[in-house]
Design an enzyme around this catalytic site. Sequence first.
Site, short mmCIF file in Angstrom:
data_model
loop_
_atom_site.label_atom_id
_atom_site.label_comp_id
_atom_site.label_asym_id
_atom_site.label_seq_id
_atom_site.Cartn_x
_atom_site.Cartn_y
_atom_site.Cartn_z
N GLN A 4 0.82 -1.20 0.00
CA GLN A 4 0.00 0.00 0.00
C GLN A 4 0.86 1.26 0.00
O GLN A 4 0.40 2.30 0.46
CB GLN A 4 -0.87 0.02 1.28
CG GLN A 4 -1.69 -1.23 1.48
CD GLN A 4 -3.18 -0.96 1.37
OE1 GLN A 4 -3.59 -0.17 0.52
NE2 GLN A 4 -3.96 -1.58 2.20
N SER A 62 1.98 3.58 -2.06
CA SER A 62 1.58 4.86 -2.67
C SER A 62 0.39 5.47 -1.93
O SER A 62 0.27 6.69 -1.80
CB SER A 62 1.25 4.67 -4.15
OG SER A 62 0.14 3.80 -4.31
N TYR A 63 -0.48 4.60 -1.43
CA TYR A 63 -1.64 5.04 -0.66
C TYR A 63 -1.20 5.50 0.73
O TYR A 63 -1.61 6.57 1.21
CB TYR A 63 -2.62 3.86 -0.57
CG TYR A 63 -3.86 4.06 0.25
CD1 TYR A 63 -4.85 4.96 -0.14
CD2 TYR A 63 -4.08 3.29 1.40
CE1 TYR A 63 -6.01 5.10 0.60
CE2 TYR A 63 -5.24 3.42 2.14
CZ TYR A 63 -6.21 4.33 1.74
OH TYR A 63 -7.35 4.46 2.48
N ALA A 64 -0.36 4.70 1.37
CA ALA A 64 0.07 4.99 2.75
C ALA A 64 0.76 6.34 2.83
O ALA A 64 0.46 7.13 3.74
CB ALA A 64 1.01 3.88 3.23
N LYS A 87 -1.69 9.24 2.38
CA LYS A 87 -2.52 9.40 3.58
C LYS A 87 -1.73 10.08 4.70
O LYS A 87 -2.26 10.92 5.42
CB LYS A 87 -3.05 8.04 4.06
CG LYS A 87 -4.20 7.48 3.22
CD LYS A 87 -5.35 8.46 3.11
CE LYS A 87 -6.66 7.83 2.71
NZ LYS A 87 -7.66 8.86 2.32
#
Length: 251
Positions: A151, A153-155, A158
């Site tokens: 995760q 790129s998402y982490a 965020k």
Amino acid sequence: MKKLEGKIAIITGAAGGIGKGIATAYVKEGATVAIIDLNAEAGNQTIKELQEYAPESIFIQANLAEHEKLADIVKTVAEKFGKIDILVNNAHASRMNSIADTTQKDFDLSFDTGFYPTFYFMQAALPYLKETKGNIINFASGAGINGDVNQVSYAVAKEAIRASTRVAANEFGPFGINVNIIAPIAKSPGLVQWAEENPEYYQGMLSKIPMRRLGELEGDIGRVAVFLASEDSAYITGQTIMVDGGSIKMR
Ligand SMILES: NC(=O)c1ccc[n+]([C@@H]2O[C@H](COP(=O)([O-])OP(=O)(O)OC[C@H]3O[C@@H](n4cnc5c(N)ncnc54)[C@H](O)[C@@H]3O)[C@@H](O)[C@H]2O)c1
């Protein structure tokens, strides 16, 4: 007395999932909402449901990755309703990949739909929120706080949202604007799809939720979003509120 009577709220990604849950909780508490989403079909359906409670509510179809259009969206809402009280930056698209396989495109998707719209909407809404001593709610994830595998790129997007939220809390606090984060776990179509694609990881995740269930879109996440937009939370700012059944205990 309803908690959000007469308030005007912008909610991104509210055609479905958590955003729709929040919009539904808001209109039931007396707010009028402007929901922004890429998905025209779902957005048109959702706005009809919301208008049962708040007839003036509107749907604006937009791709949040088109950053040059975001300030105009905020202005359109402010001019239509004469003010903005609440901004909920909920939308975020991303793609799972291990660090080994992550590309620039993965980072672009996550930052273009998650971090940058959150930032540009906060920037564009600031003059209006100063007038109303309004509220901003941004969205983070346990994936960022924990550093979940596949995760990245998402982490990081965020966590960038959490960092910018803390800065915004410090800069906007003197104007009476509070800025907080919800980090949810909820039964949204996005998570249901992810659970179907990753059944073992999903079962593992469920076993680590002390409440042993996923959050309800309106009943669990929507109600906390009502609280964070109401007078009751006026002295809370810069915080990450875990609405995740106890999965992560912030210290
Ligand atoms: N569901 C969970 O358990 C969970 C867990 C952690 C964090 N979150 C966060 O909560 C928020 C909502 O999650 P969800 O599960 O409801 O998501 P979802 O994927 O179910 O819904 C997201 C909505 O955003 C819209 N959207 C996506 N890209 C867009 C774009 N470029 N422009 C405009 N609209 C766009 C989609 O059409 C959709 O309606 C997100 O920020 C997500 O990262 C959710």
